[in-house]
Design a protein around this motif. Structure first.
Motif, PDB file in Angstrom:
ATOM      1  N   GLN A 200       0.862  -1.175   0.000  1.00  0.00           N
ATOM      2  CA  GLN A 200       0.000   0.000   0.000  1.00  0.00           C
ATOM      3  C   GLN A 200       0.903   1.231   0.000  1.00  0.00           C
ATOM      4  O   GLN A 200       1.748   1.379   0.881  1.00  0.00           O
ATOM      5  CB  GLN A 200      -0.887   0.034   1.239  1.00  0.00           C
ATOM      6  N   VAL A 201       0.723   2.087  -0.973  1.00  0.00           N
ATOM      7  CA  VAL A 201       1.594   3.257  -1.098  1.00  0.00           C
ATOM      8  C   VAL A 201       0.736   4.513  -1.173  1.00  0.00           C
ATOM      9  O   VAL A 201      -0.141   4.612  -2.035  1.00  0.00           O
ATOM     10  CB  VAL A 201       2.497   3.165  -2.342  1.00  0.00           C
ATOM     11  N   ILE A 202       0.980   5.427  -0.274  1.00  0.00           N
ATOM     12  CA  ILE A 202       0.372   6.754  -0.328  1.00  0.00           C
ATOM     13  C   ILE A 202       1.497   7.756  -0.541  1.00  0.00           C
ATOM     14  O   ILE A 202       2.494   7.749   0.179  1.00  0.00           O
ATOM     15  CB  ILE A 202      -0.409   7.079   0.951  1.00  0.00           C
ATOM     16  N   SER A 203       1.340   8.580  -1.547  1.00  0.00           N
ATOM     17  CA  SER A 203       2.396   9.552  -1.872  1.00  0.00           C
ATOM     18  C   SER A 203       1.803  10.942  -2.017  1.00  0.00           C
ATOM     19  O   SER A 203       0.603  11.112  -2.254  1.00  0.00           O
ATOM     20  CB  SER A 203       3.120   9.145  -3.165  1.00  0.00           C
ATOM     21  N   VAL A 204       2.663  11.915  -1.869  1.00  0.00           N
ATOM     22  CA  VAL A 204       2.275  13.316  -1.984  1.00  0.00           C
ATOM     23  C   VAL A 204       3.464  14.055  -2.583  1.00  0.00           C
ATOM     24  O   VAL A 204       4.617  13.683  -2.336  1.00  0.00           O
ATOM     25  CB  VAL A 204       1.906  13.890  -0.589  1.00  0.00           C
ATOM     26  N   PRO A 205       3.232  15.061  -3.429  1.00  0.00           N
ATOM     27  CA  PRO A 205       4.364  15.806  -4.000  1.00  0.00           C
ATOM     28  C   PRO A 205       5.284  16.349  -2.908  1.00  0.00           C
ATOM     29  O   PRO A 205       4.827  16.890  -1.899  1.00  0.00           O
ATOM     30  CB  PRO A 205       3.685  16.937  -4.783  1.00  0.00           C
ATOM     31  N   ALA A 206       6.582  16.169  -3.117  1.00  0.00           N
ATOM     32  CA  ALA A 206       7.553  16.629  -2.129  1.00  0.00           C
ATOM     33  C   ALA A 206       7.433  18.130  -1.898  1.00  0.00           C
ATOM     34  O   ALA A 206       7.706  18.617  -0.793  1.00  0.00           O
ATOM     35  CB  ALA A 206       8.968  16.272  -2.584  1.00  0.00           C
ATOM     36  N   GLU A 207       7.012  18.856  -2.913  1.00  0.00           N
ATOM     37  CA  GLU A 207       6.876  20.301  -2.785  1.00  0.00           C
ATOM     38  C   GLU A 207       5.865  20.666  -1.705  1.00  0.00           C
ATOM     39  O   GLU A 207       6.015  21.678  -1.010  1.00  0.00           O
ATOM     40  CB  GLU A 207       6.443  20.910  -4.124  1.00  0.00           C
ATOM     41  N   THR A 208       4.835  19.824  -1.543  1.00  0.00           N
ATOM     42  CA  THR A 208       3.841  20.072  -0.497  1.00  0.00           C
ATOM     43  C   THR A 208       4.484  19.988   0.878  1.00  0.00           C
ATOM     44  O   THR A 208       4.230  20.827   1.752  1.00  0.00           O
ATOM     45  CB  THR A 208       2.701  19.044  -0.604  1.00  0.00           C
ATOM     46  N   VAL A 209       5.327  18.964   1.068  1.00  0.00           N
ATOM     47  CA  VAL A 209       6.015  18.801   2.352  1.00  0.00           C
ATOM     48  C   VAL A 209       6.990  19.954   2.575  1.00  0.00           C
ATOM     49  O   VAL A 209       7.027  20.571   3.647  1.00  0.00           O
ATOM     50  CB  VAL A 209       6.766  17.457   2.393  1.00  0.00           C
ATOM     51  N   LEU A 210       7.806  20.252   1.550  1.00  0.00           N
ATOM     52  CA  LEU A 210       8.823  21.291   1.684  1.00  0.00           C
ATOM     53  C   LEU A 210       8.194  22.671   1.829  1.00  0.00           C
ATOM     54  O   LEU A 210       8.737  23.532   2.524  1.00  0.00           O
ATOM     55  CB  LEU A 210       9.758  21.249   0.477  1.00  0.00           C
ATOM     56  N   GLN A 211       7.053  22.882   1.169  1.00  0.00           N
ATOM     57  CA  GLN A 211       6.394  24.177   1.269  1.00  0.00           C
ATOM     58  C   GLN A 211       5.915  24.426   2.694  1.00  0.00           C
ATOM     59  O   GLN A 211       6.061  25.538   3.224  1.00  0.00           O
ATOM     60  CB  GLN A 211       5.214  24.245   0.301  1.00  0.00           C
ATOM     61  N   ASN A 212       5.347  23.410   3.325  1.00  0.00           N
ATOM     62  CA  ASN A 212       4.921  23.553   4.725  1.00  0.00           C
ATOM     63  C   ASN A 212       6.115  23.887   5.611  1.00  0.00           C
ATOM     64  O   ASN A 212       6.020  24.735   6.507  1.00  0.00           O
ATOM     65  CB  ASN A 212       4.252  22.263   5.205  1.00  0.00           C
TER      66      ASN A 212
END
Length: 310
Positions: A200-212
């Motif tokens: 099971q893989v859930i992913s999110v753009p790294a930019e979202t993490v870095l932007q926060n």
């Protein structure tokens, strides 16, 4: 180039504070960036794990509640809605309609899936193979690079724990004919109980993490800059009032005394080092007055005795 020796005391002190401030900004920026990046990753991971647990609940509900109700129909007809993976994926797409989860992506990356849309890519295959090589694999997370950009992912193993899964994915001969008609007979068969077949893989753009993390960093550094600017202002105000001004006054009095005005007095307004300096200057002024008086009396005595000449 301005020489340090040519600067006033307040300017030197301000320069020192600014240098300390800049060094502090750089050091704290590096440290805060690391801490806030980890914090942002932890926040995204927590949200992703909540979604993953929700998907597992959907899978369990589909397997334990939906499939038994349609068991008689499933004997002659394949219904995708009764497949746990299908239900989880559809529910997740409903989640993504919420802007708070719009950047998240869900995939049940499988080595040998019935639906090739779930086929694990090269990176996901490595994750699954690592899960299979462990006795009790847990979740993994990190960053990966894709043609669409850099992603932050969280993955958990998919293990076949229910016999009902083998009705469609066991042997080809026992699989529903409608399943084979829909997806073909080349993939998705030969699974065994307790086998890890995917992740099971859930992913999110790294930019979202870095932007926060960047937003938190800018906010923190902004507060730090404002607080330090206020501190510099207050320190300079204190320095000007309690150090620079008294020293300037003593300098003017010393200048007057040096030109012969021995009645000029150094005002002692405090008991700190500046006040002690003023007190010392006053003693020196009084000593100078006494010396001048003695000299004057000596000159008058010589003049009265007729032995003094200019």
């Amino acid at each position: 180039m301005i020489k340090l020796n040519n600067l006033r005391l307040g300017q030197k002190f301000t320069l020192l504070l600014v240098l300390v401030f800049l060094a502090g900004i750089v050091a704290s920026g590096v440290a805060l960036s690391t801490v806030l990046n980890r914090s942002a990753q932890a926040q995204v991971t927590t949200k992703a794990l909540m979604l993953m647990e929700t998907m597992n609940s959907v899978r369990e509900y589909t397997s334990s509640q939906v499939q038994p109700e349609l068991e008689a129909r499933l004997a002659s007809e394949f219904l995708p809605e009764t497949v746990p993976a299908y239900s989880a994926r559809e529910v997740f797409e409903t989640f993504r309609a919420n802007p708070a989860y719009g950047d998240f992506f869900y995939k049940e990356a499988t080595l040998n899936p019935t639906n090739l849309r779930d086929k694990a890519d090269e990176f996901e295959t490595v994750i699954v193979e690592n899960f299979r090589a462990q006795d009790d694999p847990g979740e993994v997370s990190g960053f990966r690079t894709t043609p669409a950009g850099k992603l932050f992912y969280i993955a958990r193993p998919i293990r076949i724990e229910q016999e009902s899964c083998l009705q469609c994915h066991g042997s080809l001969e026992e699989a529903p004919a409608s399943l084979i008609d829909r997806y073909g007979s080349a993939n998705g068969f030969g699974w065994t109980l307790n086998e890890i077949v995917g992740a099971q893989v859930i992913s999110v753009p790294a930019e979202t993490v870095l932007q926060n993390a960047r937003q938190s960093l800018l906010l923190t550094l902004g507060i730090f800059v404002v607080v330090f600017a206020i501190a510099i202002f207050l320190v300079n105000l204190w320095l000007k009032r309690f150090v620079v001004r008294p020293l300037n006054r003593m300098a003017r009095v010393a200048e007057a005394v040096s030109t012969g005005d021995t009645d000029a007095e150094f005002n002692q307004t405090s008991n700190d080092e500046v006040g002690q300096l003023a007190q010392s200057f006053n003693r020196m002024r009084m000593s100078l007055q006494m010396a001048m008086r003695r000299l004057e009396r000596y000159r008058e005595g010589r003049r009265s005795s007729g032995n003094f000449s200019e």
